[in-house]
Motif scaffolding. Structure first.
Motif, PDB file in Angstrom:
ATOM      1  N   ARG A  71       0.813  -1.218   0.000  1.00 44.22           N
ATOM      2  CA  ARG A  71       0.000   0.000   0.000  1.00 44.22           C
ATOM      3  C   ARG A  71       0.846   1.267   0.000  1.00 44.22           C
ATOM      4  NH1 ARG A  71      -4.118  -0.832   4.901  1.00 44.22           N
ATOM      5  NH2 ARG A  71      -4.830   1.211   4.170  1.00 44.22           N
ATOM      6  N   LEU A  72       2.156   1.140  -0.208  1.00 45.75           N
ATOM      7  CA  LEU A  72       3.061   2.288  -0.109  1.00 45.75           C
ATOM      8  C   LEU A  72       3.276   3.010  -1.433  1.00 45.75           C
ATOM      9  CD1 LEU A  72       5.803   1.062   2.399  1.00 45.75           C
ATOM     10  CD2 LEU A  72       3.592   2.156   2.843  1.00 45.75           C
ATOM     11  N   ARG A  73       2.579   2.613  -2.487  1.00 47.61           N
ATOM     12  CA  ARG A  73       2.642   3.295  -3.789  1.00 47.61           C
ATOM     13  C   ARG A  73       4.057   3.358  -4.347  1.00 47.61           C
ATOM     14  NH1 ARG A  73      -1.837   6.768  -3.065  1.00 47.61           N
ATOM     15  NH2 ARG A  73      -3.496   5.454  -2.211  1.00 47.61           N
ATOM     16  N   GLY A  74       4.880   2.346  -4.032  1.00 52.52           N
ATOM     17  CA  GLY A  74       6.215   2.279  -4.596  1.00 52.52           C
ATOM     18  C   GLY A  74       7.244   3.167  -3.929  1.00 52.52           C
ATOM     19  N   LEU A  75       6.898   3.832  -2.820  1.00 55.66           N
ATOM     20  CA  LEU A  75       7.868   4.685  -2.140  1.00 55.66           C
ATOM     21  C   LEU A  75       9.012   3.883  -1.541  1.00 55.66           C
ATOM     22  CD1 LEU A  75       5.441   7.132  -0.268  1.00 55.66           C
ATOM     23  CD2 LEU A  75       6.788   7.613  -2.322  1.00 55.66           C
ATOM     24  N   HIS A  76       8.796   2.607  -1.284  1.00 51.46           N
ATOM     25  CA  HIS A  76       9.814   1.765  -0.650  1.00 51.46           C
ATOM     26  C   HIS A  76      10.699   1.028  -1.639  1.00 51.46           C
ATOM     27  CE1 HIS A  76       6.751  -1.044  -1.814  1.00 51.46           C
ATOM     28  NE2 HIS A  76       7.483  -2.075  -1.443  1.00 51.46           N
ATOM     29  N   ASP A  77      10.268   0.917  -2.896  1.00 49.84           N
ATOM     30  CA  ASP A  77      11.042   0.112  -3.846  1.00 49.84           C
ATOM     31  C   ASP A  77      11.381   0.829  -5.149  1.00 49.84           C
ATOM     32  OD1 ASP A  77       8.628   0.178  -5.178  1.00 49.84           O
ATOM     33  OD2 ASP A  77       8.211  -1.976  -4.977  1.00 49.84           O
ATOM     34  N   GLY A  78      11.078   2.127  -5.223  1.00 49.56           N
ATOM     35  CA  GLY A  78      11.449   2.907  -6.395  1.00 49.56           C
ATOM     36  C   GLY A  78      10.480   2.843  -7.552  1.00 49.56           C
ATOM     37  N   THR A  79       9.308   2.231  -7.389  1.00 54.46           N
ATOM     38  CA  THR A  79       8.348   2.106  -8.479  1.00 54.46           C
ATOM     39  C   THR A  79       7.261   3.166  -8.408  1.00 54.46           C
ATOM     40  OG1 THR A  79       6.990   0.514  -7.239  1.00 54.46           O
ATOM     41  CG2 THR A  79       8.770  -0.366  -8.602  1.00 54.46           C
ATOM     42  N   PHE A  80       7.546   4.308  -7.786  1.00 56.19           N
ATOM     43  CA  PHE A  80       6.531   5.322  -7.527  1.00 56.19           C
ATOM     44  C   PHE A  80       6.121   6.119  -8.755  1.00 56.19           C
ATOM     45  CE2 PHE A  80      10.750   6.491  -5.950  1.00 56.19           C
ATOM     46  CZ  PHE A  80      11.114   7.474  -6.850  1.00 56.19           C
ATOM     47  N   GLY A  81       6.841   6.021  -9.859  1.00 58.09           N
ATOM     48  CA  GLY A  81       6.439   6.698 -11.087  1.00 58.09           C
ATOM     49  C   GLY A  81       6.793   8.168 -11.100  1.00 58.09           C
ATOM     50  N   THR A  82       5.964   8.947 -11.802  1.00 58.09           N
ATOM     51  CA  THR A  82       6.229  10.371 -12.006  1.00 58.09           C
ATOM     52  C   THR A  82       6.162  11.140 -10.689  1.00 58.09           C
ATOM     53  OG1 THR A  82       5.269  10.233 -14.221  1.00 58.09           O
ATOM     54  CG2 THR A  82       5.526  12.436 -13.254  1.00 58.09           C
ATOM     55  N   VAL A  83       7.148  11.996 -10.501  1.00 59.21           N
ATOM     56  CA  VAL A  83       7.226  12.794  -9.270  1.00 59.21           C
ATOM     57  C   VAL A  83       6.757  14.213  -9.555  1.00 59.21           C
ATOM     58  CG1 VAL A  83       8.750  13.727  -7.493  1.00 59.21           C
ATOM     59  CG2 VAL A  83       9.106  11.404  -8.358  1.00 59.21           C
ATOM     60  N   GLY A  84       5.869  14.718  -8.721  1.00 55.36           N
ATOM     61  CA  GLY A  84       5.412  16.092  -8.823  1.00 55.36           C
ATOM     62  C   GLY A  84       5.870  16.897  -7.617  1.00 55.36           C
ATOM     63  N   GLU A  85       5.222  18.007  -7.380  1.00 56.16           N
ATOM     64  CA  GLU A  85       5.569  18.852  -6.244  1.00 56.16           C
ATOM     65  C   GLU A  85       4.359  19.062  -5.360  1.00 56.16           C
ATOM     66  OE1 GLU A  85       7.333  22.542  -7.246  1.00 56.16           O
ATOM     67  OE2 GLU A  85       9.092  21.664  -8.216  1.00 56.16           O
ATOM     68  N   LEU A  86       4.594  19.074  -4.079  1.00 49.51           N
ATOM     69  CA  LEU A  86       3.570  19.467  -3.126  1.00 49.51           C
ATOM     70  C   LEU A  86       3.785  20.925  -2.762  1.00 49.51           C
ATOM     71  CD1 LEU A  86       3.705  16.266  -2.808  1.00 49.51           C
ATOM     72  CD2 LEU A  86       2.728  16.651  -0.547  1.00 49.51           C
ATOM     73  N   SER A  87       2.713  21.603  -2.455  1.00 53.78           N
ATOM     74  CA  SER A  87       2.804  23.000  -2.057  1.00 53.78           C
ATOM     75  C   SER A  87       3.281  23.110  -0.612  1.00 53.78           C
ATOM     76  CB  SER A  87       1.433  23.665  -2.199  1.00 53.78           C
ATOM     77  OG  SER A  87       1.412  24.937  -1.589  1.00 53.78           O
ATOM     78  N   VAL A  88       4.317  23.921  -0.393  1.00 52.91           N
ATOM     79  CA  VAL A  88       4.834  24.169   0.949  1.00 52.91           C
ATOM     80  C   VAL A  88       4.823  25.673   1.194  1.00 52.91           C
ATOM     81  CG1 VAL A  88       6.772  23.928   2.524  1.00 52.91           C
ATOM     82  CG2 VAL A  88       6.292  22.114   0.865  1.00 52.91           C
ATOM     83  N   GLU A  89       4.045  26.097   2.162  1.00 54.49           N
ATOM     84  CA  GLU A  89       3.959  27.513   2.513  1.00 54.49           C
ATOM     85  C   GLU A  89       4.332  27.689   3.982  1.00 54.49           C
ATOM     86  OE1 GLU A  89       0.069  28.909   1.631  1.00 54.49           O
ATOM     87  OE2 GLU A  89       0.282  28.700  -0.552  1.00 54.49           O
ATOM     88  N   VAL A  90       5.086  28.746   4.259  1.00 51.43           N
ATOM     89  CA  VAL A  90       5.558  28.991   5.624  1.00 51.43           C
ATOM     90  C   VAL A  90       5.066  30.354   6.089  1.00 51.43           C
ATOM     91  CG1 VAL A  90       7.557  29.140   7.146  1.00 51.43           C
ATOM     92  CG2 VAL A  90       7.621  27.614   5.152  1.00 51.43           C
ATOM     93  N   GLU A  91       4.444  30.352   7.248  1.00 43.52           N
ATOM     94  CA  GLU A  91       4.001  31.590   7.898  1.00 43.52           C
ATOM     95  C   GLU A  91       4.855  31.780   9.142  1.00 43.52           C
ATOM     96  OE1 GLU A  91       0.102  32.826  10.479  1.00 43.52           O
ATOM     97  OE2 GLU A  91      -0.247  31.854   8.536  1.00 43.52           O
ATOM     98  N   ALA A  92       5.619  32.874   9.187  1.00 43.52           N
ATOM     99  CA  ALA A  92       6.591  33.049  10.266  1.00 43.52           C
ATOM    100  C   ALA A  92       6.530  34.466  10.828  1.00 43.52           C
ATOM    101  CB  ALA A  92       8.000  32.767   9.764  1.00 43.52           C
TER     102      ALA A  92
END
Length: 406
Positions: A71-92
């Protein structure tokens, strides 16, 4: 070596981790589950920034035997496919320095090398990292909030938090949306500094999140972590604490609520390898629904040099319905008799029928009685957050889960 336990069960040894050519400063997850095991069962595991230094998990390894690899979507064995970006916003607040940096920034990775393949995969794969710095003696009085949002993609992230000497910092990590995500978070807490981290995992259904948090504490540094895990299909958090000098104080709190089909796993390691440091671990979880699953592994190692250590770890699980399963594995290994105190405890059980009867006998409806019992069960952990609005928001989220099951 001696082992200590006040939960009525025996303990198992931990896995020591050593980087090639580096001092024995890192440690990985423990072995065994509430079983007796000899001291020489401790093994040497890999610690590396390179994913190719790790084999692909099969599920037979101690540190992966509870995790549903399919159920790990290939994160453990390198079969995860196309990599995108997650949005990261910082309020400081004013005075805090927030930077987006590349992989070549010298501050990245200083807390220690990854100790499993997913953490190494995340370290090998991120393109940009966020660095949050609290300058020396700064006490902003308001939290820094880092919001990570998924939009259905696969991604890798890295966050480095630097708290310079005698600064006081509060950090909120807020995860939401839908994603398959692996990341490393490192906390560098300098001499005399204080850092409180509240990490909230409230992902949408269908999300997978595997995170590794490493806190490195200087002399007389104080670190408090509160992990709240509510959403996502599979969430696996691995917090570690290492000490650089005497006087370090770490308190790790956690709250998790697993619904039908969710797998929520928390695997902790506290490595006491210098004298006169303290650690306190308190995690509480509730489960409801068919195939709701939680795993809590609490490993504490007190090395021979760590005289004067004071440590205690506690895990409690509340089963709200039939069909839910909670695995709880506290491990404590002690290599010196010169300590201030050490112990651990674990318990898993159903609602207290007497409590429910008492409340209902005073006119409180059954569903409201359930909410009151759960609110009381989690109150100790929620109080550690120290941000009233966030505490109430999270409790309302938990009560909404309870409402859905009634």
């Amino acid at each position: 070596m001696a082992s200590a336990n006040n939960s009525g069960s025996t303990t198992a040894g931990s896995i020591a981790v050593r980087e090639a050519g580096a001092p024995d400063e890192l440690a990985g997850p423990g072995t065994g589950r509430m079983v007796s095991q000899p001291a020489d069962a401790r093994q040497v595991a890999v610690a590396s920034y390179d994913v190719h230094d790790f084999g692909v998990p099969t599920g037979r390894e101690e540190d992966w035997r509870f995790t549903p690899l399919d159920r790990l979507r290939g994160l453990h064995d390198g079969t995860f496919g196309t990599v995108g970006e997650l949005s990261v916003e910082v309020e400081a607040p004013s005075g805090v320095v927030v930077e987006t940096v590349g992989r070549d920034d010298a501050r990245l990775g200083k807390a220690g090398a990854p100790v499993d393949r997913v953490a190494a995969q995340a370290y090998s794969s991120f393109e940009k990292a966020t660095v949050v710095t609290f300058p020396r003696e700064l006490a902003p009085g308001e939290p820094v909030v880092v919001r990570t949002r998924g939009a259905g993609t696969t991604g890798f992230g890295h966050l480095t938090v630097v708290v310079e000497a005698f600064a006081e910092a509060v950090l909120v990590l807020d995860h939401a949306g839908k994603a398959s995500y692996a990341d490393n978070v490192e906390y560098l807490v300098a001499d005399g500094a204080r850092l409180t981290v509240i990490s909230v995992q409230d992902w949408d259904a269908g999300s997978v999140h595997l995170a590794h948090h490493v806190a490195r504490l200087g002399r007389d540094a104080t670190f408090k972590s509160v992990a709240v895990t509510l959403g996502g299909d599979v969430v696996r958090l691995f917090p570690r604490v290492v000490y650089d000098a005497p006087g370090g104080d770490a308190a790790l709190y956690g709250l998790y609520f697993a619904d039908s089909g969710q797998h929520l796993e928390h695997r902790l390691f506290v490595d006491h390898d210098v004298p006169r440091c303290r650690s306190l671990v308190t995690y509480k979880g509730a489960l409801q629904g068919v195939d709701a699953r939680t795993v809590w592994i609490g490993d504490v190692l007190i090395r021979a040099a760590a005289e004067g250590t004071d440590t205690y770890e506690l895990n409690r699980n509340l089963l709200l319905t039939e069909g839910a399963r909670a695995d709880s594995v506290p491990n404590l290994e002690i290599e010196t008799g010169e300590i201030a105190g050490a112990g651990h405890a674990s318990a898993t059980g159903r609602f207290d029928d007497e409590q429910l009867f008492y409340l209902q006998s005073r006119g409180i409806p059954a569903d409201e009685a359930r909410r009151l019992v759960v609110r009381g069960f989690f109150a100790e952990v929620l109080a550690q957050i120290g941000i009233p609005a966030l505490q109430e928001q999270l409790m309302l989220r938990i009560e909404a889960e309870l409402e859905a099951s009634v």
